[in-house]
Scaffold this motif. Sequence first.
Motif, PDB file in Angstrom:
ATOM      1  N   THR A 138      -5.082  10.580  -1.895  1.00 13.74           N
ATOM      2  CA  THR A 138      -5.320  11.000  -3.280  1.00 13.74           C
ATOM      3  C   THR A 138      -4.086  10.794  -4.157  1.00 13.74           C
ATOM      4  OG1 THR A 138      -6.932  12.641  -2.543  1.00 13.74           O
ATOM      5  CG2 THR A 138      -5.985  12.951  -4.737  1.00 13.74           C
ATOM      6  N   PHE A 139      -2.926  11.120  -3.617  1.00 10.65           N
ATOM      7  CA  PHE A 139      -1.712  11.056  -4.424  1.00 10.65           C
ATOM      8  C   PHE A 139      -0.867   9.819  -4.121  1.00 10.65           C
ATOM      9  CE2 PHE A 139      -2.732  15.614  -3.891  1.00 10.65           C
ATOM     10  CZ  PHE A 139      -3.032  15.899  -5.211  1.00 10.65           C
ATOM     11  N   PHE A 196       0.883  -1.179   0.000  1.00  4.51           N
ATOM     12  CA  PHE A 196       0.000   0.000   0.000  1.00  4.51           C
ATOM     13  C   PHE A 196       0.915   1.221   0.000  1.00  4.51           C
ATOM     14  CE2 PHE A 196      -2.561   3.389   1.645  1.00  4.51           C
ATOM     15  CZ  PHE A 196      -3.869   3.097   1.284  1.00  4.51           C
ATOM     16  N   PHE A 197       0.707   2.143  -0.959  1.00  7.07           N
ATOM     17  CA  PHE A 197       1.620   3.271  -1.124  1.00  7.07           C
ATOM     18  C   PHE A 197       0.972   4.585  -0.699  1.00  7.07           C
ATOM     19  CE2 PHE A 197       2.892   0.237  -4.563  1.00  7.07           C
ATOM     20  CZ  PHE A 197       4.040  -0.218  -3.914  1.00  7.07           C
ATOM     21  N   CYS A 198       1.792   5.432  -0.097  1.00  8.44           N
ATOM     22  CA  CYS A 198       1.325   6.750   0.322  1.00  8.44           C
ATOM     23  C   CYS A 198       2.432   7.777   0.089  1.00  8.44           C
ATOM     24  CB  CYS A 198       0.813   6.743   1.766  1.00  8.44           C
ATOM     25  SG  CYS A 198       1.562   5.526   2.851  1.00  8.44           S
ATOM     26  N   ASN A 199       2.374   8.903   0.798  1.00  8.91           N
ATOM     27  CA  ASN A 199       3.221  10.033   0.425  1.00  8.91           C
ATOM     28  C   ASN A 199       4.337  10.343   1.415  1.00  8.91           C
ATOM     29  OD1 ASN A 199       1.390  11.014  -1.899  1.00  8.91           O
ATOM     30  ND2 ASN A 199      -0.004  10.900  -0.173  1.00  8.91           N
ATOM     31  N   MET A 213      11.301  11.643  -6.226  1.00  9.85           N
ATOM     32  CA  MET A 213       9.887  11.829  -5.928  1.00  9.85           C
ATOM     33  C   MET A 213       9.579  11.334  -4.508  1.00  9.85           C
ATOM     34  SD  MET A 213       8.275  13.224  -8.489  1.00  9.85           S
ATOM     35  CE  MET A 213       6.583  12.886  -8.014  1.00  9.85           C
ATOM     36  N   PRO A 214       8.636  11.992  -3.821  1.00  2.39           N
ATOM     37  CA  PRO A 214       8.225  11.495  -2.505  1.00  2.39           C
ATOM     38  C   PRO A 214       7.268  10.314  -2.641  1.00  2.39           C
ATOM     39  CG  PRO A 214       7.033  13.509  -3.028  1.00  2.39           C
ATOM     40  CD  PRO A 214       8.009  13.275  -4.150  1.00  2.39           C
ATOM     41  N   ILE A 215       7.625   9.200  -2.025  1.00  4.98           N
ATOM     42  CA  ILE A 215       6.731   8.041  -1.973  1.00  4.98           C
ATOM     43  C   ILE A 215       7.152   7.180  -0.785  1.00  4.98           C
ATOM     44  CG2 ILE A 215       8.151   6.805  -3.674  1.00  4.98           C
ATOM     45  CD1 ILE A 215       5.559   5.293  -4.503  1.00  4.98           C
ATOM     46  N   THR A 216       6.165   6.703  -0.051  1.00  5.03           N
ATOM     47  CA  THR A 216       6.389   5.784   1.055  1.00  5.03           C
ATOM     48  C   THR A 216       5.383   4.653   0.926  1.00  5.03           C
ATOM     49  OG1 THR A 216       4.844   6.910   2.546  1.00  5.03           O
ATOM     50  CG2 THR A 216       7.124   7.695   2.553  1.00  5.03           C
ATOM     51  N   GLY A 217       5.497   3.675   1.795  1.00  2.20           N
ATOM     52  CA  GLY A 217       4.515   2.602   1.726  1.00  2.20           C
ATOM     53  C   GLY A 217       4.766   1.517   2.751  1.00  2.20           C
ATOM     54  N   ILE A 218       3.891   0.543   2.741  1.00  5.74           N
ATOM     55  CA  ILE A 218       4.034  -0.636   3.584  1.00  5.74           C
ATOM     56  C   ILE A 218       3.888  -1.873   2.703  1.00  5.74           C
ATOM     57  CG2 ILE A 218       3.112   0.530   5.618  1.00  5.74           C
ATOM     58  CD1 ILE A 218       0.489  -1.040   5.198  1.00  5.74           C
ATOM     59  N   ILE A 219       4.487  -2.971   3.151  1.00  6.79           N
ATOM     60  CA  ILE A 219       4.251  -4.257   2.518  1.00  6.79           C
ATOM     61  C   ILE A 219       4.068  -5.265   3.639  1.00  6.79           C
ATOM     62  CG2 ILE A 219       6.731  -4.736   2.220  1.00  6.79           C
ATOM     63  CD1 ILE A 219       5.848  -6.236  -0.422  1.00  6.79           C
ATOM     64  N   PRO A 232       1.532   7.831 -10.562  1.00  9.82           N
ATOM     65  CA  PRO A 232       2.441   7.316 -11.595  1.00  9.82           C
ATOM     66  C   PRO A 232       3.852   7.887 -11.544  1.00  9.82           C
ATOM     67  CG  PRO A 232       0.293   7.776 -12.549  1.00  9.82           C
ATOM     68  CD  PRO A 232       0.260   8.317 -11.152  1.00  9.82           C
ATOM     69  N   LEU A 233       3.988   9.188 -11.263  1.00 12.99           N
ATOM     70  CA  LEU A 233       5.326   9.771 -11.212  1.00 12.99           C
ATOM     71  C   LEU A 233       6.139   9.176 -10.065  1.00 12.99           C
ATOM     72  CD1 LEU A 233       4.636  13.552 -11.921  1.00 12.99           C
ATOM     73  CD2 LEU A 233       5.446  11.806 -13.508  1.00 12.99           C
ATOM     74  N   ALA A 234       5.507   9.072  -8.896  1.00 15.82           N
ATOM     75  CA  ALA A 234       6.198   8.523  -7.734  1.00 15.82           C
ATOM     76  C   ALA A 234       6.527   7.049  -7.949  1.00 15.82           C
ATOM     77  CB  ALA A 234       5.348   8.712  -6.479  1.00 15.82           C
ATOM     78  N   CYS A 235       5.599   6.305  -8.534  1.00 23.00           N
ATOM     79  CA  CYS A 235       5.846   4.888  -8.792  1.00 23.00           C
ATOM     80  C   CYS A 235       6.977   4.698  -9.795  1.00 23.00           C
ATOM     81  CB  CYS A 235       4.573   4.206  -9.287  1.00 23.00           C
ATOM     82  SG  CYS A 235       3.354   3.910  -7.999  1.00 23.00           S
ATOM     83  N   ALA A 236       7.024   5.546 -10.812  1.00 23.80           N
ATOM     84  CA  ALA A 236       8.117   5.466 -11.783  1.00 23.80           C
ATOM     85  C   ALA A 236       9.460   5.660 -11.086  1.00 23.80           C
ATOM     86  CB  ALA A 236       7.920   6.511 -12.888  1.00 23.80           C
TER      87      ALA A 236
END
Length: 451
Positions: A326-327, A140-143, A299-305, A331-335
């Motif tokens: 929302t963000f 699950f990805f967040c900011n 790019m800013p991106i965080t998440g859990i697995i 796509p930009l962060a995932c790239a």
Amino acid sequence: MSSSRDEILKEGERIAGYILKETLDDREKDRIVRDSIDNFNNHVNPGWLVYRKSVSTNAAFVEWEDSQESFSDLHGNEFIDCLGGFGIYTLGHRNPEIVRLVSAQLNRYALHSQELVDPLRGYLAKLLAMCTPGDLRYAFFCNGGAEAVEMALKLARLASKKHYFISTVNAFHGKSMGAVSATGKGMYRKPYLPLIQGVQHVEYGNADAAEAAIKNLLAVGETVAAMIVEPIQGEAGIIVPPPDYLPRLREICDKYGVFLIADEIQTGMGRTGKMWAVEHSGVVPDILITGKAFGGGVMPITGIIARPGLWTEDIVENPWILGSPTFGGNPLACAAAIGAIKYTIEYDIPGQIAEKGRYLLGELGKLRNNHSILTDIRGMGFLIGLEYPSTEIGFAVSKGLFKRGIMTGGTLNNAKTFRIEPPGILSLESMNKIIERLDETLTEVEKEFGY
């Protein structure tokens, strides 16, 4: 509106012009410095500039450009980055391969519709499952980091149907209400008391204390959902636990039916010389939290697995019950994160950091033998803490290094221990410059403080 339409447009055009210009003249540079001071004092937070005095006593240095292992201010003063955005720049500043991926995605489409299937989120989740230990599978990805911690805590409660969390003294997990409840520093908690109930803090590095807390809660009729822990405490001053600490926590959590959450926001993505710090002890957590370097410094991106068993019917039936940023996972962060994983594996960044970290720690050890104010050196890979007799001395060393073109950082509001977290791509030449300039600084500060 407090200003007229024409005034807003005029100011917006001026600012946009600075961004679009390839080169600025001295007049424009001086104006940006003045504007920055005024804007922070009047529209951001005046305390921010006071905090920044920890490195710059008499001048305002406005960050303007960066490149791989360094950044520059408006006037071209270059600084080797030993802070790394507190762990963001493991792959360097504006890593060209990651920038290339993000630019390509930006030219295709930037954000997702929220309704159609966005493929990069799925690809990133698969790559993350492939490069994390054990059977970690659903992502699950967040900011931001605190947001990811919130998701981990919520998932643990949803999956366990239990209540309490065990955290550690001096832990840092973020400053949103749930995250700061798990954080173990009073200075961050006190302004918001009473916080979310059901969090108990125990001594870090002491597995017996964690087991006693769980046993006591169960004995009085409470339930324990999870224990959240940093594999190495960062904000606490780079505290490395005993080698058997995480394995023992895994055994204890299994024994009592408690989920183990590893907060790898700062330690993950190669920072400690392994892809994930839990790999040093062979532990597979139930939930792993990632951030900071996850976006490749672009790019800013965080998440859990998490392990499959935690993705219960509640979440399958209502995919947004955990959260709906929302963000998150855009796509930009995932790239950027896809590029970061690929680059990290392809160029064996963890292996590079392990080797370079050993060298840097060795050279720092030699300095400690010659400088009495350097009271301790600890860390792993490129997550290193240097401890001094007092915060004042730590600040003085930070300022001395900054004066010599080296940016480092205290542990936020305390510089008794400051962090060295350089990019993983740091060259041997730069490491030797850091050691040389630190040696000069320590000598200078020892004279200043009468050592």
